[in-house]
Design a protein around this motif. Structure first.
Motif, PDB file in Angstrom:
ATOM      1  N   ILE A 258      -8.155   4.289   0.067  1.00 39.61           N
ATOM      2  CA  ILE A 258      -7.911   2.893   0.456  1.00 39.61           C
ATOM      3  C   ILE A 258      -9.153   2.310   1.132  1.00 39.61           C
ATOM      4  O   ILE A 258      -9.571   1.180   0.848  1.00 39.61           O
ATOM      5  CB  ILE A 258      -6.678   2.808   1.386  1.00 39.61           C
ATOM      6  CG1 ILE A 258      -5.401   3.144   0.593  1.00 39.61           C
ATOM      7  CG2 ILE A 258      -6.579   1.431   2.036  1.00 39.61           C
ATOM      8  CD1 ILE A 258      -4.173   3.350   1.472  1.00 39.61           C
TER       9      ILE A 258
ATOM     10  N   LEU B  93      -3.078  -1.208  -4.363  1.00 39.77           N
ATOM     11  CA  LEU B  93      -4.180  -1.835  -3.637  1.00 39.77           C
ATOM     12  C   LEU B  93      -4.483  -3.247  -4.132  1.00 39.77           C
ATOM     13  O   LEU B  93      -5.117  -4.039  -3.423  1.00 39.77           O
ATOM     14  CB  LEU B  93      -5.447  -0.987  -3.783  1.00 39.77           C
ATOM     15  CG  LEU B  93      -5.680   0.109  -2.747  1.00 39.77           C
ATOM     16  CD1 LEU B  93      -6.656   1.150  -3.281  1.00 39.77           C
ATOM     17  CD2 LEU B  93      -6.223  -0.498  -1.462  1.00 39.77           C
TER      18      LEU B  93
ATOM     19  N   LEU C 189       0.805  -1.218   0.000  1.00 37.16           N
ATOM     20  CA  LEU C 189       0.000   0.000   0.000  1.00 37.16           C
ATOM     21  C   LEU C 189       0.838   1.268   0.000  1.00 37.16           C
ATOM     22  O   LEU C 189       0.463   2.264  -0.628  1.00 37.16           O
ATOM     23  CB  LEU C 189      -0.932   0.007   1.218  1.00 37.16           C
ATOM     24  CG  LEU C 189      -2.028  -1.066   1.229  1.00 37.16           C
ATOM     25  CD1 LEU C 189      -2.794  -1.015   2.551  1.00 37.16           C
ATOM     26  CD2 LEU C 189      -2.973  -0.872   0.061  1.00 37.16           C
TER      27      LEU C 189
END
Length: 791
Positions: free
Chosen positions: A652, A610, A591
């Protein structure tokens, strides 16, 4: 002393009169660029506490100010056609012009020399023992000596216009109106018998979209009058800034911070250097939404005068003491002001709230006012709000019962209902043997399950031997692990009404290290195993092992390991699953741009970074029961330039929500040793707030949450849905039960084996509260005498 104050606002005038009042031999001159008794702006606000400070410093000026004050206790919030009022806040309003007139008159009475209509461009024209630069937020003196002061000026996002009206408000009034372009808010309060301040504010993007940047001053005032007509009762809005034209009356707030507050000016002919000290807005600013600019200026004046008095003959020591004391106090106010500023900059984050919760969120926005502080101010308001909030969780207050604090309201996710909002945070214990959770874990987790928390989380439980942080970390990859965890889960379910969750993770580049008490993050002295992560990295430069980049085969194998562990967690009977994607561990390394330098489809853009964590999540979601939740822990801020930002964290969270995640456990940092986190109580909660209210997914707040008051404030304001408490639970397994007793909430269930202790604890804490109340208002001497039993 010869003292020159450059700037005739509250700071310069008040410092001048204080110094002259303490020693008439001082030669004090205050130089102001405007005309006598001339000022711009409308009213200013003080708290009752500030007025007490002024009285102690100079009673005559304080008395004159008090006589001119309009005092009120109520805050009124108008939102979506509803009005919410809270009392007990103790505000005083006074016209800025009237305040300056009082201070000017007091200066003249004491013999301070006032010089008007003089713009100081050259401080060297003044010979003095001390020069005070209090020439405002755009200080020319600060700019001249910027190399010394090192100012940091942050122009905030909202545009605002400072207006007045003859409509007299009987409370500090906030009004929020939605337009086709976005939200506008008004801050209004009465400051004399005829006039109220009326500030209109909106984010820059809304201001421009509405065309206010191109309107004349008259048209923009008419726009505001129409928008807020229902609060003005036909009264017009007034401007006293005749010198401004068009959109220039709409300004952005500058947050001013200086690294240094004192510059020593060299003088010709070998004369002693002259100190030039910053004061008021030249030194610092605090947003008007907490009404602290004038307060800070006056408190600066008091502290500088006190410091000089406490260090006779040593001006350097006095100035050092002044800056040390004030910088700490100012920073505290500025942090609160920043929280308040950001709340108003992002009002649209909270406009989905019902008016009751929207108002509570506004009242507690700065974190200076907490849940229990609101109870002290207005117990009736808070009790009614607690009842309202409890009904949203299906609770109706029983007759003669205490209202239910927010932390003790239930919370349901999928098919799991938690009895309250407290989570025992995952905390590494490094006490497993070959990955097996033993008697220690039974004791550790069992005690905390019986201690009142609604959800007890295991520490990060690793999906393979190589995934462990240390040899002492537990695993879920062998039959012995399943049996050991099932024993603990069965105990928690049999002996408590708590739920238990498993956090699954892989340590990645932070694996193969010693247990924390033998050297945190230090490699094992022997027997290290190979490390794998998104990209090659060395967590501790020159110390840690280098990890290799995970190959396609590695990624397939690790995915299978997560699936296997999740299936075993189902067999063990866990109620909750959490996927660890934070703190620089394996999934986190994908990430963060600091640790992911891949050139394939798993690297590059945030969408690509991701991809693999989402792939793991999808795989475990398939094998985890549909009626049980999965949360995801993320690091919402790497605290390093070029790393993950809070903006990224919202994206996210949105991605995991779309993949089927039920909740985001919002932590930060521990991705890079170059991090520079900004600590403080509840310091990570703003990240949870943003994710919850922008991404629209439930969140867990973590980090420096240590009191029931913190939990209640966070839950009630809608900043998070659960609060994970770590270190306080290490110190006290029954933290939740103890905190309930501390705040006087007794309607909580204790384990039947412990009920004998419940009433005793509650009685002891009741006596302590009564003692504190009895001591309130006593002098230190009287309190000491009472403690000794002499009174």
């Amino acid at each position: 002393m010869r003292i020159v104050c450059i700037g005739g606002g509250p700071a310069g005038l008040y410092f001048g009169l204080l110094m002259k009042g303490r020693n008439p031999q001082h030669e004090v001159t205050v130089i102001e660029r405007n005309r006598p008794y001339d000022t711009f702006g409308w009213g200013v606000v003080f708290s009752d506490q500030t007025l007490g400070n002024l009285r102690a410093a100079d009673a005559p000026s304080a008395d004159a100010i008090l006589d001119a004050f309009n005092h009120w206790d109520d805050i009124e919030i108008n939102f979506r056609g509803q009005q919410v009022r809270s009392s007990g806040h103790g505000f005083c309003g006074i016209g800025r012009k009237r305040l300056l007139n009082i201070l000017q008159a007091r200066c003249e009475e004491l013999g301070v020399k006032l010089v008007f209509e003089t713009q100081v461009t050259d401080d060297t024209a003044y010979e003095a023992d001390l020069i005070v630069a209090c020439d405002g937020a755009n200080s020319a003196i600060r700019q001249k000596y910027a190399a010394t002061y090192q100012p940091d000026i942050d122009m905030r996002d909202c545009r605002f216009v400072w207006l007045g009206t003859k409509k007299l408000f009987d409370a500090f009034t906030f009004a929020f109106e939605e337009t086709e372009w976005g939200w506008f808010q008004a801050h209004a309060y009465r400051f004399d018998d005829q006039t109220s301040t009326f500030i209109v504010e909106t984010p820059e993007r809304v201001w421009r979209a509405a065309g206010l940047d191109e309107m004349s001053k008259e048209d923009s005032i008419a726009f505001c009058e129409k928008l807020f007509a229902k609060y003005l009762d036909g009264h017009p809005l007034l401007s006293n800034a005749a010198h401004l034209r068009g959109s220039s009356q709409w300004i952005r707030f500058p947050r001013v911070v200086n690294q240094e507050w004192v510059h020593w000016r060299s003088n010709a002919n070998g004369a002693r250097p002259t100190p030039i000290v910053l004061m008021g807005d030249a030194a610092h600013t605090a947003h008007f939404s907490i009404g602290s600019g004038t307060k800070l200026a006056l408190e600066d004046s008091i502290e500088l005068a006190n410091s000089i008095g406490e260090h006779p003959g040593d001006l350097a020591a006095a100035l050092q003491h002044y800056t040390e004391v004030r910088s700490v106090g100012v920073l505290r106010i500025q942090n609160a002001a920043r929280n308040s500023t950001e709340w108003f900059e992002h009002v649209d984050r909270y406009t989905s709230f019902e008016p009751e919760q929207f108002a509570y969120s506004l009242l507690t926005r700065s974190q200076r006012i907490s849940h229990e502080n609101l109870r002290e101010r207005d117990a009736h308001y808070l009790s009614a709000f607690e009842d309202w909030l409890a009904t949203r969780s299906g609770i109706e207050r029983a007759p003669a019962k205490h209202s239910v604090p927010p932390m003790f309201t239930p919370f349901t996710l999928r098919g799991v209902t938690l009895k309250n909002r407290v989570v025992v945070s995952p905390m590494a214990q490094y006490s497993a043997v070959d990955g097996v959770a033993g008697d220690y874990h039974l004791m550790h987790l069992g005690a905390r399950a019986m201690g009142g928390a609604a959800l007890v989380m295991t520490e990060m439980t690793c999906v393979s031997p190589e995934a462990r942080i240390t040899p002492g970390c537990p695993g879920m990859y062998a039959p012995a692990h399943l049996a050991a965890w099932k024993r603990i889960v069965d105990f928690v379910h049999a002996q408590s009404d708590a739920k238990i969750g498993m956090q699954l993770g892989h340590a990645g580049a932070k694996a193969s290290t010693r247990v924390s008490w033998e050297g945190i993050d230090q490699p094992l002295p022997e027997g290290n195993w190979p490390l794998v992560s998104a990209s090659p990295q060395q967590y501790l430069h020159g110390v840690s092992q280098w990890s290799r980049e995970a190959s396609r085969e590695d990624l397939r194998e690790i995915e299978a390991q997560f699936v296997r562990s999740a299936q075993m967690a189902v067999e063990a009977g866990f109620d909750w699953l959490e996927l660890h994607c934070a703190h620089g561990y394996f999934l986190s390394s994908f990430l963060s741009p600091l640790t992911n330098h891949r050139s394939d489809e798993y690297g590059g853009s945030l969408q690509n970074r991701l991809r693999y964590p989402l792939q793991i999540f999808a795989a475990i979601r398939k094998v985890w029961p549909a009626d049980k939740p999965i949360s995801v822990r993320i690091s919402a801020h790497d605290w390093v330039d070029g790393g993950t930002t809070p903006d990224d964290a919202v994206e996210i969270a949105r991605a995991f929500k779309a993949a089927g995640a039920d909740m985001i456990d919002v932590s930060s940092g521990q991705v890079s040793k170059a991090e520079k986190p900004v600590y403080g109580r509840m310091f990570q909660t703003p990240f949870a707030d943003r994710i919850r209210n922008e991404a629209g997914i439930a969140t867990i707040a973590v980090g420096a949450i240590s009191e029931a008051d913190h939990v209640n404030s966070i839950i009630a304001a809608g900043r998070a849905d659960l609060c994970a408490v770590a270190r306080p639970h290490l110190a006290n397994p029954s933290w939740t039960l103890n905190e309930a007793a501390k705040i006087g909430y007794f309607d909580v269930m204790w384990p039947k084996q412990y009920t004998a202790a419940k009433s005793q604890l509650e009685r002891n804490l009741e006596r302590e509260r009564a003692q504190v109340a009895a001591n309130a208002g006593l002098s230190p001497q009287e309190r000491a005498q009472r403690a000794e039993g002499t009174v």
